[in-house]
Scaffold this active site. Structure first.
Site, PDB file in Angstrom:
ATOM      1  CB  THR A   1      -5.267  -3.957   2.267  1.00 10.62           C
ATOM      2  OG1 THR A   1      -5.047  -2.816   1.432  1.00 10.62           O
ATOM      3  CG2 THR A   1      -3.997  -4.254   3.043  1.00 10.62           C
TER       4      THR A   1
ATOM      5  CB  THR B   1     -18.997  -6.282   2.363  1.00 12.19           C
ATOM      6  OG1 THR B   1     -17.766  -6.281   3.089  1.00 12.19           O
ATOM      7  CG2 THR B   1     -20.133  -6.635   3.318  1.00 12.19           C
TER       8      THR B   1
ATOM      9  CG  ASP C   1      -1.913  -1.049   1.333  1.00 13.87           C
ATOM     10  OD1 ASP C   1      -3.073  -0.798   1.005  1.00 13.87           O
ATOM     11  OD2 ASP C   1      -1.554  -2.169   1.752  1.00 13.87           O
TER      12      ASP C   1
END
Length: 309
Positions: A122, A195, A51
């Protein structure tokens, strides 16, 4: 094409190469085995070395060439000298050959806002769910998402060793979307993607209200929009705060470019001005077709729980 390319076309062409460089950084960190994981707000909100390096690469590469644009990245990083090997100077010649839509041809650098998610998904990245991972670079003007670039660093990874990894998708309303094959779920099927790691009762109630034939639970906003444009899902339904503007700007531009729509759960558009709040507080509802059907099925209890911005 007469004259030099429009500023926004030059920016998208550079963002394409920059996203590919970021994708290769993301792969490199994974292969090194040293992910450098830190928790930001909890176990579901992680940051890795990938990231950090990918954001440094994207922001420094774009700001060097377009010093007047506003860039907003997900990661809060201390100012530091950026390593030269992180800088990408290339651009996509193919994008520069395209004709800029007339409404964007006169835009100036200082009018453009770039929203960057250097590694969307992530948590999935740290768990080896590599097809969920994307790099997102969205470009906005006047609060509207007008161009987007999505890199999938691990596209094809299931093919095993020696496979050619990664692909880059891009799009602009009025011009189209490129780098993939547009497909739709058959009209009589409702497949909802939602999700994987941020669910609760409101989220599941809203998914159920859509009366789906099938529900897919995966990570990453970019990944879910790709499911819509490749015919693996008909709606992305996430009735919760959690998504941020850098998660949705690039995907929304690409979805809009093929006639789709991304709004909050009330059916209202999100704004991408430089000074908006980052959180998409009223959830995300995205579709390739039949947006109204899904908006009309959002339960009243969900609408009360999620106030529009």
């Amino acid at each position: 094409m007469s004259g030099s390319p429009a500023v926004v076309m030059r920016l998208v062409a550079c963002a394409h190469s920059v996203a590919e460089r970021a994708g290769s950084i993301v792969r490199k960190v994974l292969h090194s085995g040293e992910l450098g994981i830190v928790e930001k707000t909890g176990a579901n909100d992680l940051q890795t070395l990938a990231d950090r390096l990918a954001q440094q690469s994207i922001c420094a590469s774009l700001s060097r060439r377009f010093p007047k644009i506003t860039i907003i990245g997900e990661e809060e990083l201390p100012p530091e000298e950026i390593r030269e090997d992180l800088i990408e100077n290339g651009h996509s010649e193919e994008i520069l050959q395209k004709t800029c839509p007339a409404e964007f041809s006169g835009l100036k650098e200082e009018e453009l806002v770039v929203w960057v998610d250097p590694l969307d998904g992530t948590k999935e990245y740290t768990e080896g769910l590599l097809d969920n991972v994307t790099v997102l670079i969205g470009i906005a003007y006047g609060g509207r998402a007008i161009a987007g670039v999505i890199n999938q660093p691990f596209y094809n990874y299931q093919l095993g060793e020696g496979a050619d990894l990664g692909r880059t998708i891009w799009g602009m309303p009025g011009l189209g979307a490129f780098g993939f094959q547009l497909q739709e779920v058959p009209g009589d099927r409702r497949i909802v993607t939602t999700t994987r790691s941020h669910s609760n009762k409101v989220v599941t109630d809203c998914v159920d209200a859509m009366e789906p034939h099938e529900v897919i639970r995966v990570g990453g906003a970019g990944n879910k929009i790709i499911q819509l444009i490749e015919g693996r899902a008909s709606a992305y339904v996430f009735a919760s705060p959690g998504c941020k503007k850098w998660d949705t700007c690039a995907p929304e531009a690409i979805l809009s470019a093929v006639g789709g729509k991304l709004t909050d759960m009330h059916g209202n558009a999100y704004c991408y001005h430089a000074n908006v709040k980052h959180m998409n507080s009223a959830g995300v509802l995205a579709t390739l077709r039949n947006h109204k059907y899904y908006v009309n099925r959002v339960p009243q209890s969900v609408l009360q729980a999620l106030k529009s911005d």
